[in-house]
Design a protein around this motif. Structure first.
Motif, PDB file in Angstrom:
ATOM      1  N   ALA A   1      38.983 -12.317  17.708  1.00  0.00           N
ATOM      2  CA  ALA A   1      39.589 -13.381  18.522  1.00  0.00           C
ATOM      3  C   ALA A   1      38.692 -14.608  18.470  1.00  0.00           C
ATOM      4  N   SER A   2      38.561 -15.168  17.290  1.00  0.00           N
ATOM      5  CA  SER A   2      37.646 -16.296  17.077  1.00  0.00           C
ATOM      6  C   SER A   2      38.140 -17.139  15.919  1.00  0.00           C
ATOM      7  N   HIS A   3      37.550 -18.291  15.768  1.00  0.00           N
ATOM      8  CA  HIS A   3      37.879 -19.161  14.642  1.00  0.00           C
ATOM      9  C   HIS A   3      37.015 -18.841  13.423  1.00  0.00           C
ATOM     10  N   TYR A   4      35.861 -18.215  13.675  1.00  0.00           N
ATOM     11  CA  TYR A   4      34.963 -17.870  12.574  1.00  0.00           C
ATOM     12  C   TYR A   4      34.212 -16.610  12.978  1.00  0.00           C
ATOM     13  N   SER A   5      34.259 -15.592  12.121  1.00  0.00           N
ATOM     14  CA  SER A   5      33.618 -14.327  12.435  1.00  0.00           C
ATOM     15  C   SER A   5      32.772 -13.856  11.256  1.00  0.00           C
ATOM     16  N   VAL A   6      31.649 -13.229  11.581  1.00  0.00           N
ATOM     17  CA  VAL A   6      30.672 -12.841  10.562  1.00  0.00           C
ATOM     18  C   VAL A   6      30.200 -11.421  10.844  1.00  0.00           C
ATOM     19  N   MET A   7      30.027 -10.637   9.777  1.00  0.00           N
ATOM     20  CA  MET A   7      29.390  -9.327   9.855  1.00  0.00           C
ATOM     21  C   MET A   7      28.139  -9.327   8.977  1.00  0.00           C
TER      22      MET A   7
ATOM     23  N   VAL B   1      40.155 -16.037  26.860  1.00  0.00           N
ATOM     24  CA  VAL B   1      39.981 -15.892  25.409  1.00  0.00           C
ATOM     25  C   VAL B   1      41.083 -16.663  24.682  1.00  0.00           C
ATOM     26  N   VAL B   2      42.316 -16.500  25.158  1.00  0.00           N
ATOM     27  CA  VAL B   2      43.458 -17.185  24.543  1.00  0.00           C
ATOM     28  C   VAL B   2      43.301 -18.697  24.665  1.00  0.00           C
ATOM     29  N   LYS B   3      42.914 -19.164  25.840  1.00  0.00           N
ATOM     30  CA  LYS B   3      42.745 -20.610  26.054  1.00  0.00           C
ATOM     31  C   LYS B   3      41.652 -21.175  25.160  1.00  0.00           C
ATOM     32  N   ASN B   4      40.571 -20.406  24.983  1.00  0.00           N
ATOM     33  CA  ASN B   4      39.480 -20.904  24.135  1.00  0.00           C
ATOM     34  C   ASN B   4      39.928 -21.112  22.701  1.00  0.00           C
ATOM     35  N   LEU B   5      40.761 -20.217  22.188  1.00  0.00           N
ATOM     36  CA  LEU B   5      41.232 -20.370  20.814  1.00  0.00           C
ATOM     37  C   LEU B   5      42.072 -21.624  20.634  1.00  0.00           C
ATOM     38  N   GLU B   6      42.587 -22.152  21.716  1.00  0.00           N
ATOM     39  CA  GLU B   6      43.409 -23.359  21.660  1.00  0.00           C
ATOM     40  C   GLU B   6      42.620 -24.627  21.969  1.00  0.00           C
ATOM     41  N   THR B   7      41.374 -24.484  22.468  1.00  0.00           N
ATOM     42  CA  THR B   7      40.686 -25.664  22.994  1.00  0.00           C
ATOM     43  C   THR B   7      39.280 -25.907  22.469  1.00  0.00           C
ATOM     44  N   VAL B   8      38.531 -24.849  22.117  1.00  0.00           N
ATOM     45  CA  VAL B   8      37.134 -25.039  21.690  1.00  0.00           C
ATOM     46  C   VAL B   8      36.830 -24.170  20.479  1.00  0.00           C
ATOM     47  N   PRO B   9      35.849 -24.544  19.671  1.00  0.00           N
ATOM     48  CA  PRO B   9      35.451 -23.672  18.564  1.00  0.00           C
ATOM     49  C   PRO B   9      34.853 -22.371  19.090  1.00  0.00           C
TER      50      PRO B   9
ATOM     51  N   THR C   1      33.328 -30.690  19.407  1.00  0.00           N
ATOM     52  CA  THR C   1      32.988 -29.692  20.412  1.00  0.00           C
ATOM     53  C   THR C   1      34.221 -29.140  21.120  1.00  0.00           C
ATOM     54  N   ALA C   2      35.341 -29.844  21.020  1.00  0.00           N
ATOM     55  CA  ALA C   2      36.583 -29.379  21.652  1.00  0.00           C
ATOM     56  C   ALA C   2      37.751 -30.109  21.023  1.00  0.00           C
ATOM     57  N   THR C   3      38.948 -29.591  21.232  1.00  0.00           N
ATOM     58  CA  THR C   3      40.139 -30.263  20.726  1.00  0.00           C
ATOM     59  C   THR C   3      40.272 -31.630  21.388  1.00  0.00           C
ATOM     60  N   GLY C   4      40.805 -32.573  20.650  1.00  0.00           N
ATOM     61  CA  GLY C   4      40.979 -33.920  21.190  1.00  0.00           C
ATOM     62  C   GLY C   4      39.754 -34.792  21.035  1.00  0.00           C
ATOM     63  N   LYS C   5      38.619 -34.201  20.644  1.00  0.00           N
ATOM     64  CA  LYS C   5      37.406 -34.981  20.417  1.00  0.00           C
ATOM     65  C   LYS C   5      37.213 -35.199  18.913  1.00  0.00           C
ATOM     66  N   LYS C   6      36.423 -36.195  18.588  1.00  0.00           N
ATOM     67  CA  LYS C   6      36.228 -36.555  17.187  1.00  0.00           C
ATOM     68  C   LYS C   6      35.049 -35.809  16.590  1.00  0.00           C
ATOM     69  N   ALA C   7      35.249 -35.260  15.398  1.00  0.00           N
ATOM     70  CA  ALA C   7      34.137 -34.649  14.681  1.00  0.00           C
ATOM     71  C   ALA C   7      33.176 -35.745  14.230  1.00  0.00           C
ATOM     72  N   ALA C   8      31.902 -35.404  14.154  1.00  0.00           N
ATOM     73  CA  ALA C   8      30.883 -36.410  13.882  1.00  0.00           C
ATOM     74  C   ALA C   8      30.788 -36.739  12.397  1.00  0.00           C
ATOM     75  N   GLN C   9      30.606 -38.019  12.118  1.00  0.00           N
ATOM     76  CA  GLN C   9      30.253 -38.448  10.764  1.00  0.00           C
ATOM     77  C   GLN C   9      28.734 -38.412  10.658  1.00  0.00           C
ATOM     78  N   VAL C  10      28.216 -37.883   9.555  1.00  0.00           N
ATOM     79  CA  VAL C  10      26.774 -37.854   9.354  1.00  0.00           C
ATOM     80  C   VAL C  10      26.402 -38.884   8.301  1.00  0.00           C
ATOM     81  N   ALA C  11      25.150 -39.273   8.326  1.00  0.00           N
ATOM     82  CA  ALA C  11      24.670 -40.230   7.325  1.00  0.00           C
ATOM     83  C   ALA C  11      24.842 -39.635   5.934  1.00  0.00           C
TER      84      ALA C  11
END
Length: 507
Positions: free
Chosen positions: A184-190, A157-165, A252-262
């Motif tokens: 223990a997340s980057h985004y949480s919803v109720m 869980v700890v590693k995921n918070l440092e590496t993936v959404p 999708t993970a740290t170190g990768k580039k977020a996508a540009q959309v049209a």
């Protein structure tokens, strides 16, 4: 045909697993207006993309000859799916099997889901309903002992918070470890009216003399306003959509580039509305959200954490198709003053932007930290400095637009001044060590006391100081880089977004 018997048994076991806790338990889940776990994972995943892992795990029931009579599946479903066309790990609790209690859990499944996410660099979506593998008092008698608490797999869980959404959707009443997994997340919803979250539920809390129902103790409004979760939505479908939208802005993970959309929204678009967006009367509020919507790519603004730390707006958006993290003051709440909660919210959001490499655009109208007894009791300065430190530790490209006020230490948290200031001010910009309003009478007290007409004399002083506070005087000294026509904000920030991407790719 070879292996017919074994394949038939596999099919039978899978069919039994799909019955979950049985017809009665599933019907009870549906009668509460809730989807079952298998319906949830199929709605969360792109159509036809979910591949389950560990479907055969559970407890078999055998007759005297060792033949399978029945099967109770594990109360945790997970697998690989695609969401928004990108691979992800998707997991869900099955409340129909003993309410998600530990004595129905297969520990390895939950651990493996977390492990798969960070080892393969895949976003993780948790659909949480129940204790999430938490303790059951009844199981202690069956074991014949108690145990020292530990959290198997929490290191993942700890590693995921440092590496993936990581996204967590609370889709029922969650307590203990289930509640811990939500936050223990980057985004949480109720889900309003359906979700509840507790450290311990009403039955346990009654032992300390608090007789409360689920909604009063841990309803969605409570946790959306205290910052424990990020958002409240009206339905499960809305929760799934919120998760998809949140993930669409991130790599999708740290170190990768977020996508540009049209982007069909012109980079050079100049909205005339911006000329009148800020009133000339400094005491009047205005809508920062309308300014943000006008500047970013059309329909791209996605706000999170709207109900807590309300003096700051935290959102994702796009500029020329590139995702950016938007931090903005909200002058309609406490004039934009930072409370302790606002500072906590800012610190967390800036950390999120840095974790996933999103450039930050900061729209500033900050008169300072909140003052008064309540602010002091809340340790506002402590949390404010932590937010300031987080901004100074930020490594992503940063642009600042000063819309109106920037005062004191909180105002200085607009950016890290030691780095190149990609910064613009609107003509409405107003800054200093402290606001002039309210301070003039103190600073000129003796002069006003001896004046023949104190009221007229005070008006003269204010007129002189109004000339001094002009943003163009600051620009003369090159203490602000540019004062711009508000209509130029979008073109300049699109320029920033493209330069920021080029810089991050080089690094």
């Amino acid at each position: 045909m070879a292996w017919d018997k074994e394949l038939a048994e596999k099919k039978k076991r899978e069919e039994l697993a799909e019955k979950m806790g049985g017809q009665e338990k599933v019907a009870r889940q549906h009668s509460r207006g809730k989807l079952d776990v298998r319906a949830r994972v199929l709605k969360m995943a792109d159509a036809g993309s979910f591949r389950e892992i560990g479907k055969l795990a559970g407890k078999g029931h055998y007759d005297g000859d060792g033949e399978l009579e029945g099967f109770t599946p594990a109360n945790f479903v997970f697998g690989k799916a695609t969401v928004n066309g990108a691979p992800a790990v998707l997991s869900g609790d099955d409340f129909t099997v003993r309410g998600g209690a530990a004595d129905a859990a297969i520990w390895r499944k939950g651990i493996l889901a977390e492990q798969m996410a960070h080892e393969y660099g895949l976003p993780l979506i948790r659909l949480i309903d129940g204790t999430g593998g938490g303790g059951s008092v009844k199981s202690l008698e069956d074991m014949g002992l108690t145990y020292v608490p530990w959290l198997p797999g929490w290191e993942h869980v700890v590693k995921n918070l440092e590496t993936v959404p990581v996204v967590s959707l609370a889709l029922g009443s969650v307590a203990g470890l289930g509640a811990a997994r939500v936050v223990a997340s980057h985004y949480s919803v109720m889900v309003k009216g359906m979700s509840h979250m507790f450290t311990a539920g009403p039955a346990v809390v009654a032992a300390i003399g608090e007789n409360l129902d689920k909604e009063t103790l841990g309803g969605a409004d409570i946790h959306a306003r205290n910052g424990a979760v990020d958002d409240v939505v009206a339905s499960e479908e809305a929760a799934f959509q919120a998760a998809r939208t949140f993930l669409s802005y991130l790599p999708t993970a740290t170190g990768k580039k977020a996508a540009q959309v049209a982007c069909s929204d012109g980079v050079e678009r100049r909205d005339e509305f911006l000329l009148s967006a800020v009133p000339e009367d400094r005491q009047k509020a205005y809508s920062m959200r309308k300014i943000l919507a006008s500047v970013v790519d059309k329909n791209s603004l996605f706000e999170m954490g709207k109900l807590w730390g309300r003096s700051a707006i935290t959102a994702f958006a796009r500029l020329d198709g590139w995702p950016v993290a938007v931090l903005a003051s909200d002058p309609s709440h406490l004039g934009g003053s930072w409370t302790a909660d606002t500072a906590r919210k800012v610190e967390r959001f800036v950390k999120l932007a840095n974790t996933f490499g999103l450039p930050v655009v900061h729209f500033v109208d900050n008169p300072g930290f909140m003052i008064g007894l309540d602010a002091e009791k809340a340790a506002t300065i402590r949390f404010g400095v932590e937010a300031l430190n987080g901004i100074y530790k930020s490594t992503v490209p940063w642009a600042t637009v000063i819309i109106r006020k920037a005062y004191g230490v909180a105002g200085a948290a607009m950016s890290d001044h030691t780095k190149f200031q990609y910064r613009f001010a609107w003509p409405s910009g107003d800054w200093g060590s402290l606001p002039l309003e309210g301070g003039i009478e103190v600073a000129y007290k003796s002069e006003l006391e001896t004046a023949e007409n104190p009221v007229s004399h005070l008006a003269d002083i204010r007129a002189r100081l109004d000339k001094v506070r002009s943003p163009f005087r600051t620009a003369e000294a090159f203490m602000i880089e540019d004062v711009i026509d508000p209509r130029e904000t979008r073109p300049l920030l699109c320029e920033f977004a493209n330069l920021a991407q080029a810089r991050m790719q080089e690094n």
